[in-house]
Design an enzyme around this catalytic site. Sequence first.
Site, PDB file in Angstrom:
ATOM      1  CG  ASP A  32      -2.094   0.945   1.071  1.00  0.00           C
ATOM      2  OD1 ASP A  32      -3.232   0.470   0.923  1.00  0.00           O
ATOM      3  OD2 ASP A  32      -1.863   2.175   1.091  1.00  0.00           O
ATOM      4  CB  VAL A  97      -9.136   1.900  -5.040  1.00  0.00           C
ATOM      5  CG1 VAL A  97      -8.786   1.362  -6.423  1.00  0.00           C
ATOM      6  CG2 VAL A  97      -8.173   3.024  -4.648  1.00  0.00           C
ATOM      7  CG  HIS A 101      -8.616  -3.114  -2.379  1.00  0.00           C
ATOM      8  ND1 HIS A 101      -9.516  -2.397  -3.140  1.00  0.00           N
ATOM      9  CD2 HIS A 101      -8.474  -2.430  -1.209  1.00  0.00           C
ATOM     10  CE1 HIS A 101      -9.904  -1.328  -2.466  1.00  0.00           C
ATOM     11  NE2 HIS A 101      -9.295  -1.329  -1.281  1.00  0.00           N
TER      12      HIS A 101
HETATM   13  P1  5GP Z   1      -9.761   1.296   0.269  1.00  0.00           P
HETATM   14  O1  5GP Z   1      -9.856   2.578   1.068  1.00  0.00           O
HETATM   15  O2  5GP Z   1     -10.434   1.435  -1.081  1.00  0.00           O
HETATM   16  O3  5GP Z   1     -10.181   0.065   1.010  1.00  0.00           O
HETATM   17  O4  5GP Z   1      -8.225   1.091   0.021  1.00  0.00           O
HETATM   18  C1  5GP Z   1      -7.527   1.629  -1.040  1.00  0.00           C
HETATM   19  C2  5GP Z   1      -6.073   1.555  -0.664  1.00  0.00           C
HETATM   20  O5  5GP Z   1      -5.318   1.774  -1.844  1.00  0.00           O
HETATM   21  C3  5GP Z   1      -5.642   2.633   0.332  1.00  0.00           C
HETATM   22  O6  5GP Z   1      -5.093   1.997   1.476  1.00  0.00           O
HETATM   23  C4  5GP Z   1      -4.626   3.448  -0.435  1.00  0.00           C
HETATM   24  O7  5GP Z   1      -3.552   3.898   0.369  1.00  0.00           O
HETATM   25  C5  5GP Z   1      -4.173   2.506  -1.529  1.00  0.00           C
HETATM   26  N1  5GP Z   1      -3.753   3.150  -2.757  1.00  0.00           N
HETATM   27  C6  5GP Z   1      -4.414   4.127  -3.423  1.00  0.00           C
HETATM   28  N2  5GP Z   1      -3.746   4.461  -4.543  1.00  0.00           N
HETATM   29  C7  5GP Z   1      -2.661   3.673  -4.587  1.00  0.00           C
HETATM   30  C8  5GP Z   1      -1.575   3.562  -5.519  1.00  0.00           C
HETATM   31  O8  5GP Z   1      -1.493   4.246  -6.538  1.00  0.00           O
HETATM   32  N3  5GP Z   1      -0.623   2.646  -5.232  1.00  0.00           N
HETATM   33  C9  5GP Z   1      -0.678   1.849  -4.114  1.00  0.00           C
HETATM   34  N4  5GP Z   1       0.311   0.984  -3.946  1.00  0.00           N
HETATM   35  N5  5GP Z   1      -1.678   1.938  -3.214  1.00  0.00           N
HETATM   36  C10 5GP Z   1      -2.648   2.835  -3.449  1.00  0.00           C
END
Ligand code: 5GP
Length: 115
Positions: A32, A97, A101
């Site tokens: 992440d 996102v 995931h």
């Molecule tokens: P969500 O909030 O959708 O469950 O988690 C999305 C995760 O994706 C977040 O923890 C965020 O830090 C991570 N994330 C967002 N954009 C990117 C990226 O471009 N690269 C990586 N490696 N992680 C990302």
Amino acid sequence: MSEQDTLFSKIIRREIPADIVYEDDMALAFRDINPQAPIHILVIPKKPIPKLADAVPEDHALMGHLLLTAKRIAEEEGLQNGYRVVINNGPEAGQTVFHLHLHILGGRQMQWPPG
Ligand code: 5GP
């Protein structure tokens, strides 16, 4: 970016960089970018399922594969004292996102309930 073409699709296609720790035909895992624990890895299906609620019965084996992949990575990362696996499903759960995931979080004491 279409609904099917998120940041994570771009990571799968190597259009944006990521610290990839695992890949096979069905799944990819990478660190992440904004870690919430000493180890914070995302496991994603290559199939662009937006969120858990969009998974269908034909994804049965894929869903099992993602969980077993998370287990394997946690072992490889040395998380023998425990780790948390999280799926945020939808805006109220904090999903940002919209490509399914699993978060693997470990390397520190976790709290419960989560925020
Ligand atoms: P969500 O909030 O959708 O469950 O988690 C999305 C995760 O994706 C977040 O923890 C965020 O830090 C991570 N994330 C967002 N954009 C990117 C990226 O471009 N690269 C990586 N490696 N992680 C990302």
